[in-house]
Design a protein around this motif. Structure first.
Motif, PDB file in Angstrom:
ATOM      1  N   LEU A 409     -20.944 -80.957  23.936  1.00  0.00           N
ATOM      2  CA  LEU A 409     -19.629 -80.321  23.782  1.00  0.00           C
ATOM      3  C   LEU A 409     -19.677 -78.857  24.224  1.00  0.00           C
ATOM      4  N   LYS A 410     -20.846 -78.222  24.044  1.00  0.00           N
ATOM      5  CA  LYS A 410     -20.976 -76.824  24.448  1.00  0.00           C
ATOM      6  C   LYS A 410     -20.711 -76.676  25.935  1.00  0.00           C
ATOM      7  N   GLU A 411     -21.291 -77.549  26.775  1.00  0.00           N
ATOM      8  CA  GLU A 411     -21.093 -77.466  28.226  1.00  0.00           C
ATOM      9  C   GLU A 411     -19.659 -77.793  28.607  1.00  0.00           C
ATOM     10  N   GLU A 412     -19.061 -78.781  27.924  1.00  0.00           N
ATOM     11  CA  GLU A 412     -17.674 -79.128  28.222  1.00  0.00           C
ATOM     12  C   GLU A 412     -16.750 -77.948  27.928  1.00  0.00           C
ATOM     13  N   LEU A 441     -21.867 -78.738  15.971  1.00  0.00           N
ATOM     14  CA  LEU A 441     -21.298 -79.796  16.815  1.00  0.00           C
ATOM     15  C   LEU A 441     -21.510 -79.535  18.299  1.00  0.00           C
ATOM     16  N   GLU A 442     -22.065 -78.368  18.660  1.00  0.00           N
ATOM     17  CA  GLU A 442     -22.236 -78.050  20.076  1.00  0.00           C
ATOM     18  C   GLU A 442     -23.154 -79.056  20.773  1.00  0.00           C
ATOM     19  N   LYS A 443     -24.082 -79.675  20.016  1.00  0.00           N
ATOM     20  CA  LYS A 443     -24.992 -80.664  20.601  1.00  0.00           C
ATOM     21  C   LYS A 443     -24.438 -82.083  20.590  1.00  0.00           C
ATOM     22  N   GLY A 444     -23.232 -82.235  20.084  1.00  0.00           N
ATOM     23  CA  GLY A 444     -22.602 -83.544  20.131  1.00  0.00           C
ATOM     24  C   GLY A 444     -22.215 -83.916  21.543  1.00  0.00           C
ATOM     25  N   LEU A 445     -22.367 -85.201  21.905  1.00  0.00           N
ATOM     26  CA  LEU A 445     -22.118 -85.649  23.282  1.00  0.00           C
ATOM     27  C   LEU A 445     -20.696 -86.177  23.435  1.00  0.00           C
ATOM     28  N   ILE A 446     -20.140 -85.889  24.632  1.00  0.00           N
ATOM     29  CA  ILE A 446     -18.792 -86.330  24.983  1.00  0.00           C
ATOM     30  C   ILE A 446     -18.793 -86.684  26.466  1.00  0.00           C
ATOM     31  N   PRO A 447     -18.005 -87.672  26.912  1.00  0.00           N
ATOM     32  CA  PRO A 447     -17.949 -87.982  28.343  1.00  0.00           C
ATOM     33  C   PRO A 447     -17.537 -86.746  29.158  1.00  0.00           C
ATOM     34  N   ARG A 448     -18.191 -86.573  30.320  1.00  0.00           N
ATOM     35  CA  ARG A 448     -17.896 -85.424  31.192  1.00  0.00           C
ATOM     36  C   ARG A 448     -16.426 -85.416  31.603  1.00  0.00           C
ATOM     37  N   LYS A 549     -20.736 -90.942  16.983  1.00  0.00           N
ATOM     38  CA  LYS A 549     -21.556 -89.733  17.063  1.00  0.00           C
ATOM     39  C   LYS A 549     -22.864 -90.022  17.812  1.00  0.00           C
ATOM     40  N   ARG A 550     -23.118 -89.197  18.823  1.00  0.00           N
ATOM     41  CA  ARG A 550     -24.414 -89.178  19.512  1.00  0.00           C
ATOM     42  C   ARG A 550     -24.755 -87.721  19.775  1.00  0.00           C
ATOM     43  N   TRP A 551     -26.049 -87.432  19.753  1.00  0.00           N
ATOM     44  CA  TRP A 551     -26.490 -86.037  19.851  1.00  0.00           C
ATOM     45  C   TRP A 551     -27.402 -85.859  21.049  1.00  0.00           C
ATOM     46  N   VAL A 552     -27.587 -84.621  21.463  1.00  0.00           N
ATOM     47  CA  VAL A 552     -28.387 -84.304  22.649  1.00  0.00           C
ATOM     48  C   VAL A 552     -29.814 -84.782  22.482  1.00  0.00           C
ATOM     49  N   ASP A 553     -30.431 -84.551  21.314  1.00  0.00           N
ATOM     50  CA  ASP A 553     -31.827 -84.944  21.112  1.00  0.00           C
ATOM     51  C   ASP A 553     -31.993 -86.450  21.166  1.00  0.00           C
TER      52      ASP A 553
END
Length: 566
Positions: A409-412, A441-448, A549-553
């Motif tokens: 989410l941070k990159e998005e 939540l910054e490490k939470g994943l979301i579709p690009r 919920k999915r995370w970067v790690d």
């Protein structure tokens, strides 16, 4: 079972399917019917015992009440003043007459007669009494021996012109210290022929034996029967409230369950007949089905070998197998058509792919060209164009990178900063954007490229000249992320609201961004996500999205396991 032929398996299956509900229904029917019949018979036994007990209580209550009242009256030496047993004077006749009226006044219900017997054998009461015969009764002998009150059931042979077969007699000693009534006896006899008739009817209806015992366990009445009492007889017992007499109704077990045996016999015959019918029908049906299924199987085998000229001959039946045969023939024809179409489409596709190669844009060429234009703008002193190109390059770098489908989410959100910078250069500072999100939540994943299409939709359709307010809230629940995007724009009509995230019309331009958002979530999460959109004209639009919920790690480790709450 697996090694049996189709016909035998169908035969067994039909037979089992027919027998299981049949046996279940038969067992349930027998069980419920038996319970009902036996329950009613048991209730009837109880009712019969209760009825006999009630009648006895009523009779005994009347007799004891009358005896108590007469005894209380006679205890007063001024009430009856007899000087001689046999009346000799006018006064004696008056006293006897008063005594007779007293006895008559206490006759109640079925009381046959009330008598006072003196110690010498003289009696007062109705004149149908034979004293000599009464002294032969067992109840009189017991009273003389015990000197206490006695009660019993006997035949009234001591009554003249008697039409009663059975009476219940009560003898109460009258121990006074005065007059001719001293040491006399009060006798009350009640007609119990109605009670006998009731017991005989019950004995016949219930096929039972009835016994009445006094408080000492002595039998006052017992049914005439040659059958012996057995341990497994069905017993119903009731006790009277007055004397605690026991009324016992005994039904032989085989007779009590006779109705159940009849029900069992009828149910067994019905099951046997149904079993024979099920056997015959199962054989007939299984034979018919197996033959037609075998033909269909042979045709499918030929098609699987590539023989597409195979067809099933119509058997004229319109059931499921007949329809399946028709569908099979049409399927074979369709397969032949599709094979031709596939060959044609593959040729067309190869041609189109070759043409598309010539029209592809090289991202590196695009970035290099934009960088050249940016540096050219800086050299010429056009700072605004340089900044806009820089932000555009950053946005395109993120969106054209297809190597990673899920991003933090941070990159998005970082990509949105460049997008907002471009919009600010275009519209000025006419809009405001607020973000509410926990840092974790910054490490939470979301579709690009999930957020940008929705924001573009707001600027191009909801705002006038980029003026408005946008709020973005990101949160988490036990197993899901939750996104809420709000604006205060023009709103969307209800008839267009439901179609925003669906596939757009290919003939119209635009509208593909929101559809792609849904497609990205669908590709990564299947159906385990939810998109909800609500809008009010003139007030704005709210978009809510929840996804697992999915995370970067976890993504780096290649974990596909379900994620628990942090």
């Amino acid at each position: 079972m697996l090694n049996l032929s189709t016909q035998k398996r169908l035969f067994i299956m039909f037979l089992v399917v027919a027998l299981i509900p049949l046996l279940t229904l038969g067992i349930i029917s027998y069980d419920q019917s038996s319970k009902v019949v036996n329950g009613k018979l048991s209730n009837y036994n109880h009712f019969a015992g209760e009825k006999i007990k009630t009648q006895l209580d009523q009779i005994l209550e009347d007799m004891y009440f009358s005896a108590a009242e007469i005894k209380q009256y006679l205890m007063d030496d001024t009430s009856v003043n007899l000087h001689n047993e046999v009346p000799r004077t006018y006064e004696d006749f008056k006293e006897v007459d008063n005594l007779q009226r007293l006895l008559q006044a206490h006759k109640k219900s079925n009381i046959r007669g009330i008598y006072i017997i003196t110690s010498s054998g003289y009696y007062y009461g109705d004149y149908d009494f034979l004293m000599k015969e009464f002294k032969m009764q067992d109840i009189w002998k017991r009273t003389i021996r015990s000197g206490d009150s006695e009660i019993g059931i006997y035949q009234p042979n001591h009554l003249k012109d008697n039409q009663v077969d059975h009476v219940l007699g009560l003898i109460v000693p009258l121990k006074f210290s005065y007059g001719v009534l001293n040491n006399s006896y009060l006798l009350i006899e009640t007609d119990i022929d109605d009670l006998y008739i009731l017991m005989e009817v019950l004995e016949k209806d219930l096929q039972s034996r009835i016994t009445i015992r006094n408080e000492l366990g002595q039998a006052l009445y017992h049914s005439k029967s040659e059958e012996a009492d057995l341990v497994d007889d069905i017993l119903t017992k009731e006790n009277t409230n007055i004397n605690n007499w026991e009324v016992e109704i005994r039904v032989p077990r085989d007779k009590f369950y006779q109705s159940s045996q009849v029900i069992l016999k009828m149910v067994s015959i019905g099951i046997l007949i149904a079993f024979i019918l099920a056997l015959i029908l199962s054989y007939v049906f299984s034979t018919q089905f197996s033959k037609r299924i075998f033909k269909l199987k042979m045709a499918i085998d030929e098609v699987s070998k590539g023989i597409f000229d195979t067809k099933l001959l119509a058997d004229g039946q319109k059931d499921e197998i007949g329809k399946l045969g028709g569908h099979f023939n049409r399927m074979v024809e369709k397969i032949k058509q599709l094979m031709e179409e596939v060959r044609e489409k593959e040729a067309t596709k190869r041609e189109a792919e070759m043409k598309a190669i010539h029209y592809q844009i090289n991202p590196h060429l695009l970035f290099n060209t934009l960088n050249t234009i940016q540096w050219k703008a800086r050299m010429d002193g056009n700072v605004e164009i340089g900044k806009m190109l820089m932000h555009l390059i950053k946005v395109l770098e993120k969106n054209l990178d297809s190597t990673i489908e899920l991003i933090p989410l941070k990159e998005e959100l970082q990509a949105l900063q460049h997008f907002f910078a471009i919009q600010e250069m275009r519209y000025g500072k006419n809009f405001t954007f607020t973000l509410k999100m926990d840092e974790q939540l910054e490490k939470g994943l979301i579709p690009r490229m999930t957020l940008q299409p929705m924001l573009e939709n707001i600027f191009f359709h909801a705002f006038e000249d980029g003026e408005g307010t946008i709020s973005l809230e990101l949160s988490e629940t036990l197993s899901y992320f939750r996104l809420v995007l709000k604006d205060n724009g023009k709103g969307i009509p209800q008839e267009k609201l439901e179609g925003l995230f669906t596939r757009p019309n290919e003939k119209k331009r635009g509208g593909v961004g929101l559809y792609n958002v849904r497609q990205k979530f669908s590709i990564h999460y299947g159906t385990d996500f939810h998109i909800d959109m609500d809008s009010v004209a003139g007030e704005g639009t709210t978009i809510k999205i929840t996804w697992p919920k999915r995370w970067v790690d976890q993504d780096e480790q290649g974990s596909n396991k379900s994620v628990n709450s942090r």
